[in-house]
Design a protein around this motif. Structure first.
Motif, PDB file in Angstrom:
ATOM      1  N   SER A 219      15.552  39.942  32.188  1.00  0.00           N
ATOM      2  CA  SER A 219      16.000  38.779  31.412  1.00  0.00           C
ATOM      3  C   SER A 219      17.205  38.065  32.017  1.00  0.00           C
ATOM      4  N   LEU A 220      17.806  38.652  33.042  1.00  0.00           N
ATOM      5  CA  LEU A 220      18.943  37.995  33.683  1.00  0.00           C
ATOM      6  C   LEU A 220      18.418  36.993  34.707  1.00  0.00           C
ATOM      7  N   ASN A 221      18.649  35.704  34.423  1.00  0.00           N
ATOM      8  CA  ASN A 221      18.119  34.657  35.290  1.00  0.00           C
ATOM      9  C   ASN A 221      18.894  33.364  35.072  1.00  0.00           C
ATOM     10  N   GLY A 222      19.222  32.688  36.160  1.00  0.00           N
ATOM     11  CA  GLY A 222      19.820  31.367  36.075  1.00  0.00           C
ATOM     12  C   GLY A 222      21.247  31.333  35.573  1.00  0.00           C
ATOM     13  N   GLU A 223      21.986  32.421  35.730  1.00  0.00           N
ATOM     14  CA  GLU A 223      23.339  32.494  35.175  1.00  0.00           C
ATOM     15  C   GLU A 223      24.340  32.981  36.218  1.00  0.00           C
ATOM     16  N   VAL A 224      25.603  32.609  35.999  1.00  0.00           N
ATOM     17  CA  VAL A 224      26.713  33.087  36.834  1.00  0.00           C
ATOM     18  C   VAL A 224      27.559  34.041  36.002  1.00  0.00           C
ATOM     19  N   ILE A 225      27.808  35.221  36.523  1.00  0.00           N
ATOM     20  CA  ILE A 225      28.619  36.226  35.824  1.00  0.00           C
ATOM     21  C   ILE A 225      29.960  36.357  36.532  1.00  0.00           C
ATOM     22  N   ARG A 226      31.055  36.093  35.800  1.00  0.00           N
ATOM     23  CA  ARG A 226      32.386  36.338  36.352  1.00  0.00           C
ATOM     24  C   ARG A 226      32.681  37.829  36.246  1.00  0.00           C
ATOM     25  N   LEU A 227      33.078  38.405  37.361  1.00  0.00           N
ATOM     26  CA  LEU A 227      33.420  39.827  37.410  1.00  0.00           C
ATOM     27  C   LEU A 227      34.881  39.900  37.826  1.00  0.00           C
ATOM     28  N   ASP A 228      35.780  39.736  36.845  1.00  0.00           N
ATOM     29  CA  ASP A 228      37.166  39.450  37.207  1.00  0.00           C
ATOM     30  C   ASP A 228      38.242  40.060  36.316  1.00  0.00           C
ATOM     31  N   GLY A 229      37.869  40.880  35.324  1.00  0.00           N
ATOM     32  CA  GLY A 229      38.889  41.470  34.460  1.00  0.00           C
ATOM     33  C   GLY A 229      39.664  40.441  33.651  1.00  0.00           C
ATOM     34  N   ALA A 230      39.021  39.309  33.323  1.00  0.00           N
ATOM     35  CA  ALA A 230      39.625  38.205  32.557  1.00  0.00           C
ATOM     36  C   ALA A 230      40.682  37.432  33.346  1.00  0.00           C
ATOM     37  N   LEU A 231      40.638  37.537  34.664  1.00  0.00           N
ATOM     38  CA  LEU A 231      41.592  36.837  35.523  1.00  0.00           C
ATOM     39  C   LEU A 231      41.326  35.332  35.516  1.00  0.00           C
TER      40      LEU A 231
ATOM     41  N   GLY B  51      36.420  38.325  41.076  1.00  0.00           N
ATOM     42  CA  GLY B  51      37.828  37.961  41.087  1.00  0.00           C
ATOM     43  C   GLY B  51      38.496  38.560  42.309  1.00  0.00           C
ATOM     44  N   LEU B  52      39.581  39.297  42.085  1.00  0.00           N
ATOM     45  CA  LEU B  52      40.320  39.913  43.184  1.00  0.00           C
ATOM     46  C   LEU B  52      39.784  41.323  43.428  1.00  0.00           C
ATOM     47  N   PHE B  53      39.139  41.501  44.558  1.00  0.00           N
ATOM     48  CA  PHE B  53      38.497  42.774  44.881  1.00  0.00           C
ATOM     49  C   PHE B  53      39.111  43.402  46.123  1.00  0.00           C
ATOM     50  N   MET B  54      39.032  44.723  46.161  1.00  0.00           N
ATOM     51  CA  MET B  54      39.537  45.477  47.297  1.00  0.00           C
ATOM     52  C   MET B  54      38.501  45.406  48.420  1.00  0.00           C
ATOM     53  N   THR B  55      38.647  44.410  49.272  1.00  0.00           N
ATOM     54  CA  THR B  55      37.758  44.195  50.402  1.00  0.00           C
ATOM     55  C   THR B  55      38.559  44.373  51.692  1.00  0.00           C
ATOM     56  N   PRO B  56      37.905  44.382  52.861  1.00  0.00           N
ATOM     57  CA  PRO B  56      38.653  44.532  54.115  1.00  0.00           C
ATOM     58  C   PRO B  56      39.778  43.517  54.273  1.00  0.00           C
ATOM     59  N   LEU B  57      39.563  42.282  53.796  1.00  0.00           N
ATOM     60  CA  LEU B  57      40.617  41.274  53.875  1.00  0.00           C
ATOM     61  C   LEU B  57      41.825  41.679  53.038  1.00  0.00           C
ATOM     62  N   MET B  58      41.564  42.229  51.858  1.00  0.00           N
ATOM     63  CA  MET B  58      42.652  42.644  50.970  1.00  0.00           C
ATOM     64  C   MET B  58      43.407  43.848  51.540  1.00  0.00           C
ATOM     65  N   TYR B  59      42.682  44.744  52.207  1.00  0.00           N
ATOM     66  CA  TYR B  59      43.318  45.929  52.788  1.00  0.00           C
ATOM     67  C   TYR B  59      44.380  45.557  53.822  1.00  0.00           C
ATOM     68  N   LYS B  60      44.220  44.388  54.437  1.00  0.00           N
ATOM     69  CA  LYS B  60      45.150  43.964  55.475  1.00  0.00           C
ATOM     70  C   LYS B  60      46.479  43.470  54.905  1.00  0.00           C
ATOM     71  N   LEU B  61      46.503  43.169  53.613  1.00  0.00           N
ATOM     72  CA  LEU B  61      47.728  42.666  53.004  1.00  0.00           C
ATOM     73  C   LEU B  61      48.710  43.800  52.742  1.00  0.00           C
TER      74      LEU B  61
ATOM     75  N   GLY C 133      39.589  44.883  41.825  1.00  0.00           N
ATOM     76  CA  GLY C 133      38.223  45.321  41.608  1.00  0.00           C
ATOM     77  C   GLY C 133      37.730  46.215  42.734  1.00  0.00           C
ATOM     78  N   LYS C 134      36.803  47.095  42.407  1.00  0.00           N
ATOM     79  CA  LYS C 134      36.212  47.991  43.398  1.00  0.00           C
ATOM     80  C   LYS C 134      34.867  47.427  43.846  1.00  0.00           C
ATOM     81  N   ALA C 135      34.614  47.508  45.141  1.00  0.00           N
ATOM     82  CA  ALA C 135      33.353  46.999  45.677  1.00  0.00           C
ATOM     83  C   ALA C 135      32.160  47.655  44.990  1.00  0.00           C
ATOM     84  N   GLU C 136      32.335  48.898  44.599  1.00  0.00           N
ATOM     85  CA  GLU C 136      31.247  49.612  43.917  1.00  0.00           C
ATOM     86  C   GLU C 136      30.903  48.974  42.569  1.00  0.00           C
ATOM     87  N   GLU C 137      31.894  48.361  41.927  1.00  0.00           N
ATOM     88  CA  GLU C 137      31.643  47.691  40.645  1.00  0.00           C
ATOM     89  C   GLU C 137      30.776  46.450  40.835  1.00  0.00           C
TER      90      GLU C 137
END
Length: 254
Positions: free
Chosen positions: A237-249, A191-201, A220-224
């Motif tokens: 067992s994790l295969n063929g799936e997409v995981i949303r990492l977004d805090g329910a956003l 979802g919304l993560f603290m990346t270099p692009l976000m730091y510029k805002l 979100g933290k890059a470390e997460e």
């Protein structure tokens, strides 16, 4: 997969989610190749984590093959590939002046995020399937980085959403295609993560974006992201799936 002594490649590894992932994998014993178009930044990170810096443009097949050759000489063939390289950009389909969005703007983003990622995967996968299987039959793990924009892209995100949506759609067929070789494929949609692009805002914009996240109410933290990538590598067992990492956003239209 046990990462101790295992060769790994991280694209977009010099900053943001890629840098955090490179650090995480290295801390768990992996031999990391930091792939990035910014060789200077990649070199600094590689020196920090004891890895190797690889200048590479993922849209250029020759560039990828050269980077993989250097990594193979130093670390051996990679069993882990984490694709974090990508670009953003937003533009309305029809501008205020009535002009259509330039086709080149759409092509540029799709070419890097979707085609470039696929290019990296097809070449790295060929190396993986040629290796001996581990005790559990596994030969490799591939992780792609999509985005929640793949599901709820905002106004002006046509190109970005399409590129990330392509990665989500690629996940299952790639996993099925490579299953016979013991190579797993997973995708994380941040979802919304603290990346270099976000730091510029501006700080107030960052706070406004964080407030839109149900929980935790922060970016979100890059470390997460890196921790999840490492867990995917370790969980057979994790295969063929997409995981949303977004805090329910769920993104609003704008």
């Amino acid at each position: 997969m046990d990462m101790q002594g295992t060769a790994a490649l991280v694209t977009g590894g010099a900053s943001g989610l890629g840098a955090a992932t490179a650090r995480q994998l290295a801390s768990m014993g992996a031999k990391v190749g930091v792939i990035d178009v910014n060789y200077e930044a990649a070199s600094a990170l590689a020196a920090e984590i004891g890895g190797i810096a690889l200048a590479c443009d993922i849209t250029d097949t020759t560039s990828i093959l050269q980077a993989m050759h250097l990594a193979r000489e130093r670390h051996g063939p990679a069993r882990i590939l984490v694709n974090c390289a990508g670009i953003g950009g937003a533009k309305r389909l029809v501008g205020r002046d009535g002009s259509p969005m330039p086709l080149e703007d759409f092509e540029r983003i799709v070419n890097v995020n979707l085609i470039g990622t696929f290019n990296m995967i097809r070449l790295a996968a060929a190396d993986m399937v040629a290796q001996d299987a581990l005790v559990d039959g596994e030969r490799g793990v591939i992780i792609m980085t999509a985005s929640v924009a793949a599901y709820d892209g905002q106004i002006g995100q046509e190109a970005y959403a399409a590129s990330k949506g392509g990665l989500t759609s690629l996940t299952l067929p790639l996993a099925r295609d490579l299953a016979q070789f013991g190579v797993r494929v997973m995708t994380v949609a941040p979802g919304l993560f603290m990346t270099p692009l976000m730091y510029k805002l501006p700080q107030e914009v960052q706070q406004s974006l964080a407030a839109s996240i149900p929980f935790p109410k922060r970016l979100g933290k890059a470390e997460e992201f890196a921790e999840l990538a490492a867990h995917i590598v370790g969980n057979l067992s994790l295969n063929g799936e997409v995981i949303r990492l977004d805090g329910a956003l769920r993104l609003a239209p704008r």
